[in-house]
Enzyme design. Structure first.
Site, PDB file in Angstrom:
ATOM      1  N   HIS A 167       0.883  -1.261  -0.042  1.00 21.21           N
ATOM      2  CA  HIS A 167       0.113   0.028   0.129  1.00 21.21           C
ATOM      3  C   HIS A 167       0.737   1.100  -0.106  1.00 21.21           C
ATOM      4  CE1 HIS A 167      -3.065  -2.846   1.215  1.00 21.21           C
ATOM      5  NE2 HIS A 167      -2.231  -3.228   1.938  1.00 21.21           N
ATOM      6  N   SER A 288      15.706  20.954 -16.025  1.00 23.96           N
ATOM      7  CA  SER A 288      14.597  21.812 -16.312  1.00 23.96           C
ATOM      8  C   SER A 288      14.880  23.153 -17.039  1.00 23.96           C
ATOM      9  CB  SER A 288      14.058  22.175 -14.982  1.00 23.96           C
ATOM     10  OG  SER A 288      13.244  23.568 -15.258  1.00 23.96           O
ATOM     11  N   LYS A 294      16.734  21.291 -11.022  1.00 21.96           N
ATOM     12  CA  LYS A 294      16.150  20.257 -11.140  1.00 21.96           C
ATOM     13  C   LYS A 294      16.927  19.122 -11.711  1.00 21.96           C
ATOM     14  CE  LYS A 294      12.135  19.451 -10.553  1.00 21.96           C
ATOM     15  NZ  LYS A 294      11.183  19.846 -11.400  1.00 21.96           N
ATOM     16  N   GLU A 301       9.763   8.091 -16.311  1.00 26.39           N
ATOM     17  CA  GLU A 301       8.367   8.663 -16.743  1.00 26.39           C
ATOM     18  C   GLU A 301       7.873   8.361 -18.135  1.00 26.39           C
ATOM     19  OE1 GLU A 301       8.068  13.146 -15.050  1.00 26.39           O
ATOM     20  OE2 GLU A 301       9.962  12.714 -15.236  1.00 26.39           O
TER      21      GLU A 301
END
Ligand code: ARG
Length: 471
Positions: A167, A288, A294, A301
């Protein structure tokens, strides 16, 4: 383009010119053309044509000389295709038409015998099966590469442990190796599914003709044999209309991509500042355009994002198939783009994730610190009570209330364990950092003993995989 010159024989006439007074419209050609993508099947189409003319010669439908002339024209077409000098005609509807046109240009009336006893219906079914065999193996080799990297990282991880989750809540510590190997096992099933799917696709459809076979003395067994298929088709209707092998490949690709997506999701989580378990190599992460600090896990992804695309190719193609009556229908031309796209997507994802996982660094301190919270030993405390003779349900209740009191009153768990009569100071060993993972001793479990055994099993499996890939 004039509607009258549309077609594809050496004469510029369509393959079906005899029956038609007028050539195809521009709209028809623009709508039905598949050449832009089925060019990818050129080598397969040529291999199928060679086997076909060899068979025609053996059964007496082509003389040795005619066979040689056609094979020479096929060779020439192949050279031109490889060199990029093959000139496609605007009327080349698909790769079969283009090659046959070129062969007929080169070999004249003899070339016009190439298509004897053959239809594009059995031809395309053959080409796609040859393609799947060819590129399917490459894809399986990429799965194998990713597995090897994960196994290597698992071996390197030695006794590093990490929280195991259910979970997405910390549950029990597990060896990092155990976690990585869990992904390897999913990939072994993908490997096996490919092997099964390729075995089922290993049937030659050539000789089925348009749908019903032929009145000519064709020998489909010979063609199957020459092309290295396990067998020929048994039913000509099925041979030209069966695309199960495409649907199966798409399913295996979709499931592989789903596995890559789940792996990608963990990389995204683990590389976040919140987890901090994993740092990506510069070469496998992105920055970024606006935020200088970043470092983004774009590969992971996209592995996740592209799963939607591959699942879509599978479901879309099943929808294409579902209403089709026997036997060949032009709808079946819609088999190629989903298959090519899904293969390419999955292949690229496998390589990118392999590179990412080979180069990332695992943050042992962060992982272990996260795993060493006192409550992650709760199960071990309960199991100790079981060893002392208490029913598990009762033990679960006692430890659960200790954890609750610890949270409610802000008292460290070890103090409560010490004063709990059924546990006491000798139970404190269970709360020591790193103690919990050492106790995962049951077969297939997350501790050092079973994981060492598991690694041996996985490594033997990789040896067997290599043998299959090289066979
Ligand atoms: N381009 C077609 C396909 O991909 C080849 C077979 C065409 N057959 C036909 N009867 N029009 O399926």
């Amino acid at each position: 383009m004039s509607t009258n010159d549309a077609g594809s024989g050496a004469t510029g006439r369509p393959l079906w010119h005899g029956r038609f007074g007028a050539g195809p419209s521009e709209e028809l050609l623009a709508f039905t053309v598949s050449l832009p993508y089925d060019r990818r099947l050129a080598v397969d189409d040529l291999a199928g044509s060679r086997a076909h003319v060899n068979m025609l010669n053996k059964v007496g439908l082509l003389t040795a000389e005619e066979r040689a002339i056609i094979v020479a024209a096929l060779d020439r077409a192949e050279e031109e295709l490889a060199a990029g000098s093959f000139s496609f005609a605007p009327t080349d509807e698909d790769i079969h038409t283009a090659i046959e046109r070129r062969v007929t240009e080169l070999a004249g009336a003899t070339g016009a015998k190439l298509h004897t006893g053959r239809s594009r219906n059995d031809q395309i079914a053959l080409d796609l099966r040859l393609f799947l065999r060819r590129e399917g193996r490459e894809l399986v080799a990429r799965i194998d590469q990713l597995q090897r990297v994960l196994v290597h990282r698992a071996e390197e991880a030695e006794d590093t442990y990490v929280p195991g989750y259910t979970h997405l809540q910390r549950a029990q510590p597990v060896l990092l190796a155990h976690h990585l190997l869990a992904h390897v096992w999913a990939l072994t099933r993908d490997f096996d599914r490919w092997r099964d799917a390729l075995a089922r696709a290993d049937v030659s459809p050539l000789g089925a003709g348009a749908l019903a076979g032929s009145s000519l003395p064709l020998d489909p067994d010979r063609v199957a044999d020459e092309l290295g298929f396990a067998k020929r088709f048994d039913n000509s209707l099925d041979a030209v209309s069966d695309r199960d092998f495409v649907a199966e490949a798409l399913f295996v690709l979709a499931l592989t991509q789903v596995h890559l997506s789940r792996l990608g999701e963990e990389v995204v989580l683990w590389s976040s500042e919140e987890f901090g378990f994993l740092h990506l190599a510069d070469e496998y992460s992105t920055g970024s355009s606006m935020l200088p600090q970043k470092k983004n896990p774009d590969i992971a992804e996209l592995a996740r994002g592209k799963a939607g695309r591959v699942i879509g190719q599978l479901t879309g193609f099943l929808a294409t198939l579902k209403g089709l009556p026997l036997s060949y229908n032009r709808d079946l031309q819609e088999d190629k783009e989903p298959l090519f796209d899904a293969m390419d997507t999955c292949a690229l994802t496998l390589s990118a994730m392999t590179g990412l996982l080979a180069t990332c660094t695992f943050d042992r301190e962060r992982m272990q610190a996260a795993a060493d919270t006192a409550s992650s030993s709760a199960t071990d405390l309960a199991e100790e009570l079981v060893r002392r003779g208490m029913p598990f349900r009762e033990a679960h209740g006692i430890v659960g209330s200790l954890v609750r009191h610890s949270h409610e009153r802000g008292v460290p768990l070890d103090e409560l364990v010490m004063t709990e009569p059924s546990l006491g100071p000798e139970a404190l060993v269970f709360l020591e950092p790193g103690a919990a993972v050492l106790r995962r001793t049951s077969p297939g479990g997350a501790g050092p003993g079973p994981v060492a055994e598991q690694l041996e099993i996985v490594k033997a499996r990789l040896v067997a995989q290599r043998a299959w890939l090289e066979s």
